[in-house]
Design a protein around this motif. Structure first.
Motif, PDB file in Angstrom:
ATOM      1  N   PHE A  20     -21.689   0.118 -15.911  1.00  0.00           N
ATOM      2  CA  PHE A  20     -22.959  -0.341 -16.474  1.00  0.00           C
ATOM      3  C   PHE A  20     -22.900  -0.604 -17.984  1.00  0.00           C
ATOM      4  N   ALA A  21     -22.086   0.166 -18.728  1.00  0.00           N
ATOM      5  CA  ALA A  21     -22.109   0.082 -20.197  1.00  0.00           C
ATOM      6  C   ALA A  21     -21.825  -1.326 -20.733  1.00  0.00           C
ATOM      7  N   PRO A  22     -20.688  -1.974 -20.347  1.00  0.00           N
ATOM      8  CA  PRO A  22     -20.442  -3.312 -20.892  1.00  0.00           C
ATOM      9  C   PRO A  22     -21.492  -4.331 -20.467  1.00  0.00           C
ATOM     10  N   LEU A  23     -22.027  -4.173 -19.253  1.00  0.00           N
ATOM     11  CA  LEU A  23     -23.066  -5.091 -18.779  1.00  0.00           C
ATOM     12  C   LEU A  23     -24.362  -4.874 -19.553  1.00  0.00           C
ATOM     13  N   TYR A  24     -24.655  -3.628 -19.886  1.00  0.00           N
ATOM     14  CA  TYR A  24     -25.875  -3.329 -20.654  1.00  0.00           C
ATOM     15  C   TYR A  24     -25.747  -3.865 -22.080  1.00  0.00           C
ATOM     16  N   ILE A  25     -24.597  -3.644 -22.692  1.00  0.00           N
ATOM     17  CA  ILE A  25     -24.363  -4.130 -24.059  1.00  0.00           C
ATOM     18  C   ILE A  25     -24.402  -5.652 -24.099  1.00  0.00           C
ATOM     19  N   ASP A  26     -23.890  -6.274 -23.045  1.00  0.00           N
ATOM     20  CA  ASP A  26     -23.848  -7.734 -22.981  1.00  0.00           C
ATOM     21  C   ASP A  26     -25.202  -8.338 -22.619  1.00  0.00           C
ATOM     22  N   GLY A  27     -26.176  -7.502 -22.284  1.00  0.00           N
ATOM     23  CA  GLY A  27     -27.517  -7.987 -21.976  1.00  0.00           C
ATOM     24  C   GLY A  27     -27.733  -8.343 -20.518  1.00  0.00           C
ATOM     25  N   LEU A  28     -26.722  -8.126 -19.673  1.00  0.00           N
ATOM     26  CA  LEU A  28     -26.872  -8.433 -18.251  1.00  0.00           C
ATOM     27  C   LEU A  28     -27.608  -7.314 -17.523  1.00  0.00           C
ATOM     28  N   ALA A  29     -27.181  -6.084 -17.757  1.00  0.00           N
ATOM     29  CA  ALA A  29     -27.822  -4.934 -17.108  1.00  0.00           C
ATOM     30  C   ALA A  29     -29.060  -4.537 -17.895  1.00  0.00           C
ATOM     31  N   GLN A  30     -30.202  -4.571 -17.238  1.00  0.00           N
ATOM     32  CA  GLN A  30     -31.456  -4.191 -17.867  1.00  0.00           C
ATOM     33  C   GLN A  30     -31.861  -2.786 -17.423  1.00  0.00           C
TER      34      GLN A  30
ATOM     35  N   ASP B  34     -23.072 -15.509  -5.690  1.00  0.00           N
ATOM     36  CA  ASP B  34     -21.976 -15.285  -4.740  1.00  0.00           C
ATOM     37  C   ASP B  34     -20.962 -14.298  -5.296  1.00  0.00           C
ATOM     38  N   THR B  35     -20.605 -14.480  -6.567  1.00  0.00           N
ATOM     39  CA  THR B  35     -19.622 -13.594  -7.190  1.00  0.00           C
ATOM     40  C   THR B  35     -20.133 -12.160  -7.251  1.00  0.00           C
ATOM     41  N   ALA B  36     -21.396 -11.988  -7.666  1.00  0.00           N
ATOM     42  CA  ALA B  36     -21.982 -10.647  -7.760  1.00  0.00           C
ATOM     43  C   ALA B  36     -22.039  -9.979  -6.388  1.00  0.00           C
ATOM     44  N   THR B  37     -22.478 -10.734  -5.382  1.00  0.00           N
ATOM     45  CA  THR B  37     -22.591 -10.175  -4.029  1.00  0.00           C
ATOM     46  C   THR B  37     -21.225  -9.784  -3.475  1.00  0.00           C
ATOM     47  N   LEU B  38     -20.243 -10.661  -3.646  1.00  0.00           N
ATOM     48  CA  LEU B  38     -18.891 -10.370  -3.146  1.00  0.00           C
ATOM     49  C   LEU B  38     -18.280  -9.179  -3.868  1.00  0.00           C
ATOM     50  N   THR B  39     -18.520  -9.078  -5.173  1.00  0.00           N
ATOM     51  CA  THR B  39     -17.992  -7.952  -5.949  1.00  0.00           C
ATOM     52  C   THR B  39     -18.530  -6.622  -5.435  1.00  0.00           C
ATOM     53  N   VAL B  40     -19.852  -6.567  -5.226  1.00  0.00           N
ATOM     54  CA  VAL B  40     -20.481  -5.328  -4.771  1.00  0.00           C
ATOM     55  C   VAL B  40     -20.084  -5.007  -3.331  1.00  0.00           C
ATOM     56  N   LEU B  41     -20.119  -6.009  -2.458  1.00  0.00           N
ATOM     57  CA  LEU B  41     -19.756  -5.775  -1.060  1.00  0.00           C
ATOM     58  C   LEU B  41     -18.300  -5.353  -0.927  1.00  0.00           C
TER      59      LEU B  41
ATOM     60  N   THR C 121     -27.809  -6.788  -9.131  1.00  0.00           N
ATOM     61  CA  THR C 121     -28.626  -7.457 -10.148  1.00  0.00           C
ATOM     62  C   THR C 121     -28.079  -7.273 -11.562  1.00  0.00           C
ATOM     63  N   THR C 122     -27.344  -6.185 -11.804  1.00  0.00           N
ATOM     64  CA  THR C 122     -26.766  -5.995 -13.138  1.00  0.00           C
ATOM     65  C   THR C 122     -25.695  -7.030 -13.445  1.00  0.00           C
ATOM     66  N   LEU C 123     -25.143  -7.656 -12.417  1.00  0.00           N
ATOM     67  CA  LEU C 123     -24.110  -8.678 -12.628  1.00  0.00           C
ATOM     68  C   LEU C 123     -24.706 -10.069 -12.834  1.00  0.00           C
TER      69      LEU C 123
ATOM     70  N   ILE D 132     -30.488   0.401  -0.048  1.00  0.00           N
ATOM     71  CA  ILE D 132     -30.911  -0.923  -0.533  1.00  0.00           C
ATOM     72  C   ILE D 132     -31.033  -0.921  -2.057  1.00  0.00           C
ATOM     73  N   PHE D 133     -31.612   0.158  -2.626  1.00  0.00           N
ATOM     74  CA  PHE D 133     -31.765   0.250  -4.076  1.00  0.00           C
ATOM     75  C   PHE D 133     -30.412   0.321  -4.775  1.00  0.00           C
ATOM     76  N   ILE D 134     -29.466   1.055  -4.187  1.00  0.00           N
ATOM     77  CA  ILE D 134     -28.134   1.176  -4.794  1.00  0.00           C
ATOM     78  C   ILE D 134     -27.450  -0.189  -4.827  1.00  0.00           C
ATOM     79  N   ILE D 135     -27.443  -0.880  -3.686  1.00  0.00           N
ATOM     80  CA  ILE D 135     -26.818  -2.211  -3.622  1.00  0.00           C
ATOM     81  C   ILE D 135     -27.548  -3.186  -4.542  1.00  0.00           C
ATOM     82  N   GLY D 136     -28.884  -3.127  -4.546  1.00  0.00           N
ATOM     83  CA  GLY D 136     -29.662  -4.015  -5.403  1.00  0.00           C
ATOM     84  C   GLY D 136     -29.400  -3.781  -6.878  1.00  0.00           C
ATOM     85  N   GLY D 137     -29.327  -2.502  -7.278  1.00  0.00           N
ATOM     86  CA  GLY D 137     -29.060  -2.181  -8.681  1.00  0.00           C
ATOM     87  C   GLY D 137     -27.689  -2.638  -9.123  1.00  0.00           C
ATOM     88  N   LEU D 138     -26.668  -2.412  -8.282  1.00  0.00           N
ATOM     89  CA  LEU D 138     -25.304  -2.831  -8.619  1.00  0.00           C
ATOM     90  C   LEU D 138     -25.189  -4.356  -8.692  1.00  0.00           C
TER      91      LEU D 138
END
Length: 459
Positions: A283-293, A353-360, A334-336, A326-332
């Protein structure tokens, strides 16, 4: 009158001095090197470089490129940033602009190439170099075609006739991806298009041939200029590494696996520490980059809480557990995504597609790992110590105390009603059937049940 003349003279000198300063002000040319594989690190270089160039009010931005390609999703983000950047972006191909590099180059306002340089061969391939299925090729064809179309058409007037010609022919861009595309007088089927510098000039995919950045700058019309290069920081390297989809899937694997194994063991140990560290790195790099809210991270944490409540508090497995997953998958996921709060209009299909494939991929691998470790625990090897190896037949058998019935003894402690008694020199746990018995009182064994001695006091 003299005072007015002095003021007028001073004003003229002031204006002349400032005009001289304005005339001497140099144009800022900002250079960003793209000389490695196209990946998330390269995308960070470009994004940070464009932001800095815009803040410095650069007159022009030039990408100094030499790459054999890389990740399509990173190239897609880079070409989008170039197309919509307020400061015009040009590219100097210093030898190679293959695959993803070709897509990025086509997005630039101007393309310059060194003699002997090449651009093209944008077919999507896997890590072994084999072409991917047509689903992936179709998306790449669409991207290159739309990128070329974004530059619009030139208006050509011949007498009374007016014709419109693409500045960069979309069909040529498509031929760089698909060997089935035919461009008359250029390429037949069965070959993927790659231009040399001379060919690119002839077909409108190169604005000129240059041997240096300085030649490119002069051809763009800048004579008095200052060059500034983008210098990536160590954090750019770290953040780019952590945002690699493969590593993100691995971090998800550690997060899920760590949570599962922590739930199987008492206390807090290595599993929870691994899960927490992996979550921070995710989460840290995504949060710093503004992707993870904030709400996306809270969604993930709430999912963990609901899942733990379902396992430890609520009976069975129902709404809380399903909602938690559902919340765990959704949180992982949407941060991407590059969304703004709950607005996902700017998110492209490739990003989704990339975010979904990464998490799955991370979830599936974690489930497989959990199953594998669960079957391997106790087997010879590293996981051997994680299992209890004591066999029932090795445990100490229950002693037969029936022979003590009727034997006299002495209370070794106060029996209230349980305590200890001494019988034939041995100390045994015992329970009084005649109320409290003081220490030293005489007792007799009345019965034995389940290896438990029962006594009564003898008066």
């Amino acid at each position: 009158m003299l005072k007015i003349i002095k003021i007028f003279t001073f004003t003229i000198l002031f204006l002349l001095n400032n005009l001289s300063g304005w005339a001497e002000e140099k144009s800022l040319i900002y250079i960003i090197d793209i000389k490695k594989e196209i990946n998330h690190t390269t995308w960070l270089y470009l994004k940070n470089g464009l932001i800095e160039a815009d803040s410095l009010q650069a007159s022009a931005i030039i990408l100094h490129m030499n790459t054999y390609g890389g990740l399509v999703e990173a190239a897609d983000s880079m070409r989008t940033a170039i197309l919509y950047n307020p400061v015009p972006v040009s590219v100097f191909i210093d030898n190679n602009a293959a695959s993803a590099g070709a897509l990025i180059s086509i997005a630039a306002e101007h393309i310059y190439m060194r003699k002997g340089a090449n651009i093209g061969a944008a077919t999507v391939v896997n890590q072994t170099g084999e072409a991917m299925p047509d689903k992936y090729q179709s998306y790449m064809r669409s991207m290159t075609r739309s990128t070329a179309e974004a530059h619009g058409k030139d208006t050509i007037i011949h007498g009374k006739d007016t014709t419109f010609r693409w500045k960069r022919d979309p069909l040529i861009a498509e031929a760089m991806v698909d060997e089935r595309v035919i461009v008359p007088n250029l390429i037949d089927t069965g070959k993927v298009l790659t231009f040399t510098a001379e060919e690119a000039v002839a077909w409108g995919y190169c604005d000129g041939i240059a041997e240096s950045i300085e030649e490119v700058i002069h051809d763009l019309g800048y004579m008095d200029y200052e060059i500034r290069h983008y210098t990536p920081s160590w954090f750019d390297h770290v953040k780019g590494f952590l945002m690699n989809p493969i590593l993100q899937s691995l971090l998800i694997l550690i997060i899920i696996g760590g949570i599962y194994f922590e739930m199987q063991t008492p206390g807090i140990g290595f599993s929870s520490a691994a899960a927490i560290i992996a979550a921070i790195l995710y989460f840290a790099p995504l949060y710093i980059d503004g992707l993870a809210q904030n709400w996306e991270i809270l969604l993930f944490i709430l999912g963990i809480i609901l899942l733990m409540a379902e396992i430890f508090v609520l009976p069975g497995f129902g709404i809380a557990g399903i909602t938690g997953i559902i919340f765990i998958i959704g949180g992982l996921t949407t941060t991407l995504l590059n969304n703004t709060d709950f607005n996902f209009e700017g998110v492209s299909n490739s990003e989704l597609d990339t975010a979904t494939l990464t998490v799955l991929a991370g979830l599936v691998c974690s489930i497989l790992l959990i199953i594998w470790i669960s079957h391997k625990i106790g087997s010879p090897g590293m996981l051997n110590k994680m299992a209890l190896h004591t066999h029932l037949e090795e445990a100490r058998s229950i002693p037969d105390l029936s022979g003590l019935i009727g034997i006299h003894g002495v209370a070794a402690t106060v029996l209230r009603p349980s305590g200890k008694v001494t019988i034939a020199g041995e100390i045994y746990d015992a329970v009084s059937e005649s109320g409290f018995i003081e220490k030293g009182g005489k007792v007799q064994v009345s019965r034995v049940e389940n290896a438990q001695i029962y006594v009564y006091e003898i008066r």
